[in-house]
Motif scaffolding. Sequence first.
Motif, PDB file in Angstrom:
ATOM      1  N   SER A 153     -24.322  -9.344  32.220  1.00 14.25           N
ATOM      2  CA  SER A 153     -25.292 -10.422  33.593  1.00 14.25           C
ATOM      3  C   SER A 153     -27.158 -10.422  32.841  1.00 14.25           C
ATOM      4  O   SER A 153     -27.197  -9.485  32.508  1.00 14.25           O
ATOM      5  N   PRO A 154     -27.647 -11.797  33.208  1.00 15.72           N
ATOM      6  CA  PRO A 154     -27.271 -12.477  34.469  1.00 15.72           C
ATOM      7  C   PRO A 154     -26.518 -14.105  33.402  1.00 15.72           C
ATOM      8  O   PRO A 154     -26.476 -13.736  32.022  1.00 15.72           O
ATOM      9  N   ARG A 155     -25.665 -14.241  34.061  1.00 12.31           N
ATOM     10  CA  ARG A 155     -25.087 -15.078  33.531  1.00 12.31           C
ATOM     11  C   ARG A 155     -26.086 -16.758  33.006  1.00 12.31           C
ATOM     12  O   ARG A 155     -25.744 -17.450  32.086  1.00 12.31           O
ATOM     13  N   ASN A 156     -26.895 -16.680  33.627  1.00 12.67           N
ATOM     14  CA  ASN A 156     -27.644 -17.830  33.223  1.00 12.67           C
ATOM     15  C   ASN A 156     -29.252 -17.133  33.254  1.00 12.67           C
ATOM     16  O   ASN A 156     -29.383 -16.707  34.250  1.00 12.67           O
ATOM     17  N   LYS A 157     -30.296 -18.023  32.859  1.00 19.83           N
ATOM     18  CA  LYS A 157     -31.568 -17.200  32.503  1.00 19.83           C
ATOM     19  C   LYS A 157     -32.608 -18.197  32.070  1.00 19.83           C
ATOM     20  O   LYS A 157     -32.372 -18.673  30.608  1.00 19.83           O
ATOM     21  N   VAL A 158     -33.785 -18.416  32.755  1.00 22.13           N
ATOM     22  CA  VAL A 158     -34.847 -18.837  32.063  1.00 22.13           C
ATOM     23  C   VAL A 158     -35.937 -18.551  32.128  1.00 22.13           C
ATOM     24  O   VAL A 158     -36.392 -17.754  33.891  1.00 22.13           O
ATOM     25  N   THR A 159     -37.009 -18.437  31.458  1.00 19.91           N
ATOM     26  CA  THR A 159     -37.881 -17.678  31.386  1.00 19.91           C
ATOM     27  C   THR A 159     -39.097 -18.276  30.106  1.00 19.91           C
ATOM     28  O   THR A 159     -38.804 -19.636  29.893  1.00 19.91           O
ATOM     29  N   VAL A 160     -40.422 -17.774  30.373  1.00 20.27           N
ATOM     30  CA  VAL A 160     -41.390 -18.364  29.607  1.00 20.27           C
ATOM     31  C   VAL A 160     -41.549 -18.060  28.159  1.00 20.27           C
ATOM     32  O   VAL A 160     -41.174 -16.807  28.390  1.00 20.27           O
ATOM     33  N   THR A 161     -42.576 -18.133  27.706  1.00 24.49           N
ATOM     34  CA  THR A 161     -42.948 -17.686  26.147  1.00 24.49           C
ATOM     35  C   THR A 161     -43.590 -16.848  26.715  1.00 24.49           C
ATOM     36  O   THR A 161     -44.008 -16.962  27.235  1.00 24.49           O
ATOM     37  N   GLY A 162     -43.323 -15.474  25.734  1.00 22.53           N
ATOM     38  CA  GLY A 162     -44.252 -14.268  26.101  1.00 22.53           C
ATOM     39  C   GLY A 162     -43.511 -13.865  27.540  1.00 22.53           C
ATOM     40  O   GLY A 162     -44.121 -12.560  27.443  1.00 22.53           O
ATOM     41  N   GLY A 163     -42.646 -13.928  28.233  1.00 19.65           N
ATOM     42  CA  GLY A 163     -41.928 -13.273  28.949  1.00 19.65           C
ATOM     43  C   GLY A 163     -41.010 -11.579  28.577  1.00 19.65           C
ATOM     44  O   GLY A 163     -41.009 -11.481  27.846  1.00 19.65           O
TER      45      GLY A 163
ATOM     46  N   THR B 144     -34.340  -9.103  30.218  1.00 19.77           N
ATOM     47  CA  THR B 144     -33.376  -7.990  29.876  1.00 19.77           C
ATOM     48  C   THR B 144     -32.410  -8.640  30.302  1.00 19.77           C
ATOM     49  O   THR B 144     -31.087  -9.129  31.824  1.00 19.77           O
ATOM     50  N   LEU B 145     -31.413  -8.666  29.394  1.00 12.74           N
ATOM     51  CA  LEU B 145     -29.540  -8.973  29.577  1.00 12.74           C
ATOM     52  C   LEU B 145     -28.489  -7.508  29.098  1.00 12.74           C
ATOM     53  O   LEU B 145     -29.213  -7.124  29.387  1.00 12.74           O
ATOM     54  N   SER B 146     -28.210  -7.811  30.028  1.00  7.48           N
ATOM     55  CA  SER B 146     -27.150  -6.678  30.821  1.00  7.48           C
ATOM     56  C   SER B 146     -25.493  -6.534  30.034  1.00  7.48           C
ATOM     57  O   SER B 146     -25.142  -8.178  30.556  1.00  7.48           O
ATOM     58  N   CYS B 147     -24.747  -5.758  29.999  1.00  8.62           N
ATOM     59  CA  CYS B 147     -23.120  -6.272  29.308  1.00  8.62           C
ATOM     60  C   CYS B 147     -22.424  -4.638  29.908  1.00  8.62           C
ATOM     61  O   CYS B 147     -23.622  -3.019  29.828  1.00  8.62           O
ATOM     62  N   ARG B 148     -21.855  -4.527  30.656  1.00 12.31           N
ATOM     63  CA  ARG B 148     -20.977  -3.951  31.019  1.00 12.31           C
ATOM     64  C   ARG B 148     -19.544  -3.931  30.269  1.00 12.31           C
ATOM     65  O   ARG B 148     -18.819  -4.753  30.680  1.00 12.31           O
ATOM     66  N   GLN B 149     -18.567  -2.877  29.908  1.00 16.25           N
ATOM     67  CA  GLN B 149     -17.150  -2.359  29.603  1.00 16.25           C
ATOM     68  C   GLN B 149     -16.584  -1.549  30.370  1.00 16.25           C
ATOM     69  O   GLN B 149     -16.921  -0.985  30.094  1.00 16.25           O
ATOM     70  N   THR B 150     -15.450  -1.747  30.912  1.00 16.31           N
ATOM     71  CA  THR B 150     -15.032  -0.620  31.600  1.00 16.31           C
ATOM     72  C   THR B 150     -13.172   0.045  31.226  1.00 16.31           C
ATOM     73  O   THR B 150     -12.639   0.113  31.688  1.00 16.31           O
ATOM     74  N   ASN B 151     -13.443  -0.254  30.031  1.00 15.53           N
ATOM     75  CA  ASN B 151     -12.576  -0.131  29.001  1.00 15.53           C
ATOM     76  C   ASN B 151     -12.329   1.109  28.746  1.00 15.53           C
ATOM     77  O   ASN B 151     -11.191   1.703  27.319  1.00 15.53           O
ATOM     78  N   SER B 152     -13.289   2.171  28.147  1.00 17.16           N
ATOM     79  CA  SER B 152     -13.558   2.992  27.607  1.00 17.16           C
ATOM     80  C   SER B 152     -14.172   3.092  25.966  1.00 17.16           C
ATOM     81  O   SER B 152     -13.764   4.544  24.737  1.00 17.16           O
ATOM     82  N   HIS B 153     -14.731   2.140  25.347  1.00  9.79           N
ATOM     83  CA  HIS B 153     -14.685   1.289  24.090  1.00  9.79           C
ATOM     84  C   HIS B 153     -15.759   2.189  23.883  1.00  9.79           C
ATOM     85  O   HIS B 153     -17.054   2.262  24.227  1.00  9.79           O
ATOM     86  N   ASN B 154     -15.774   2.497  22.772  1.00  8.36           N
ATOM     87  CA  ASN B 154     -16.854   3.460  21.774  1.00  8.36           C
ATOM     88  C   ASN B 154     -17.966   2.585  21.126  1.00  8.36           C
ATOM     89  O   ASN B 154     -19.287   2.616  21.595  1.00  8.36           O
ATOM     90  N   TYR B 155     -17.235   1.233  20.850  1.00  5.78           N
ATOM     91  CA  TYR B 155     -17.943   0.354  20.146  1.00  5.78           C
ATOM     92  C   TYR B 155     -18.664  -0.611  21.335  1.00  5.78           C
ATOM     93  O   TYR B 155     -17.698  -1.612  22.019  1.00  5.78           O
ATOM     94  N   MET B 156     -20.178  -1.096  20.954  1.00  4.46           N
ATOM     95  CA  MET B 156     -20.980  -2.783  21.986  1.00  4.46           C
ATOM     96  C   MET B 156     -21.138  -3.178  20.700  1.00  4.46           C
ATOM     97  O   MET B 156     -21.670  -2.528  19.881  1.00  4.46           O
ATOM     98  N   TYR B 157     -21.321  -4.721  21.384  1.00  2.00           N
ATOM     99  CA  TYR B 157     -22.258  -5.410  20.089  1.00  2.00           C
ATOM    100  C   TYR B 157     -22.740  -6.273  21.211  1.00  2.00           C
ATOM    101  O   TYR B 157     -22.724  -6.806  22.169  1.00  2.00           O
ATOM    102  N   TRP B 158     -24.060  -6.849  20.334  1.00  3.98           N
ATOM    103  CA  TRP B 158     -24.685  -7.864  21.382  1.00  3.98           C
ATOM    104  C   TRP B 158     -25.024  -8.994  19.588  1.00  3.98           C
ATOM    105  O   TRP B 158     -25.148  -8.451  18.873  1.00  3.98           O
ATOM    106  N   TYR B 159     -24.660 -10.071  19.980  1.00  2.50           N
ATOM    107  CA  TYR B 159     -24.018 -11.801  19.638  1.00  2.50           C
ATOM    108  C   TYR B 159     -25.248 -12.600  20.377  1.00  2.50           C
ATOM    109  O   TYR B 159     -25.110 -12.242  21.145  1.00  2.50           O
TER     110      TYR B 159
END
Lengths: 115, 113
Positions: free
Chosen positions: B7-17, B20-35
């Motif tokens: 969340s969010p699925r879409n975000k518009v902001t201005v330069t300098g803004g 925060t992008l959020s990610c949640r996983q509910t499978n007790s995985h240890n590794y998480m990644y941002w691409y």
Amino acid sequence: GDSVTQTEGLVTLTEGLPVMLNCTYQSTYSPFLFWYVQHLNEAPKLLLKSFTDNKRPEHQGFHATLHKSSSSFHLQKSSAQLSDSALYYCALSDEASSSFSKLVFGQGTSLSVVP
Amino acid sequence: EAAVTQSPRNKVTVTGGNVTLSCRQTNSHNYMYWYRQDTGHGLRLIHYSYGAGNLQIGDVPDGYKATRTTQEDFFLLLELASPSQTSLYFCASRETGGSYEQYFGPGTRLTVL
């Protein structure tokens, strides 16, 4: 460092013809190779992986063979279907490096299957 | 099947803004990644983590911070957003060992004007 090369950015095929998407890699050690598929407006999902107990990995008619001598893991299918149209990523994970926990992705190949 | 939400699925902001992008996983995985995903570049790793409080630098970290507050939650922070950060962002998670398969979230499309 590790790298993955997919030479074709776009492949257009007629339905029923065979599919072959190229993937070559560079790795210092002994890597695991993966193919991920991403349909339009969807998230990438795992299609195949190279380490399946020495069997050739297959899924949904696709298969790939890891050739260490040529550092390749090409994706193949005998007959393309319209539903195969998607973006395909080849990826590598190096089991012996300190960064084993991450994947290195190629640039992706967009497959378009037309009637 | 593993569940990863963003969340969010879409975000518009201005330069300098500030974003925060959020990610949640509910499978007790240890590794998480941002691409981030950009045409011609494929998927590029920004940051990753193998547990709460842990952070590893990825391949394109400049301009991004990340924080892993719990096993489930991984955040990507853009403190001074620039137009070059306009992209589609994916979060993914993976269990330790096993099949090494990464499970991806649905993505967040960010536009920086």
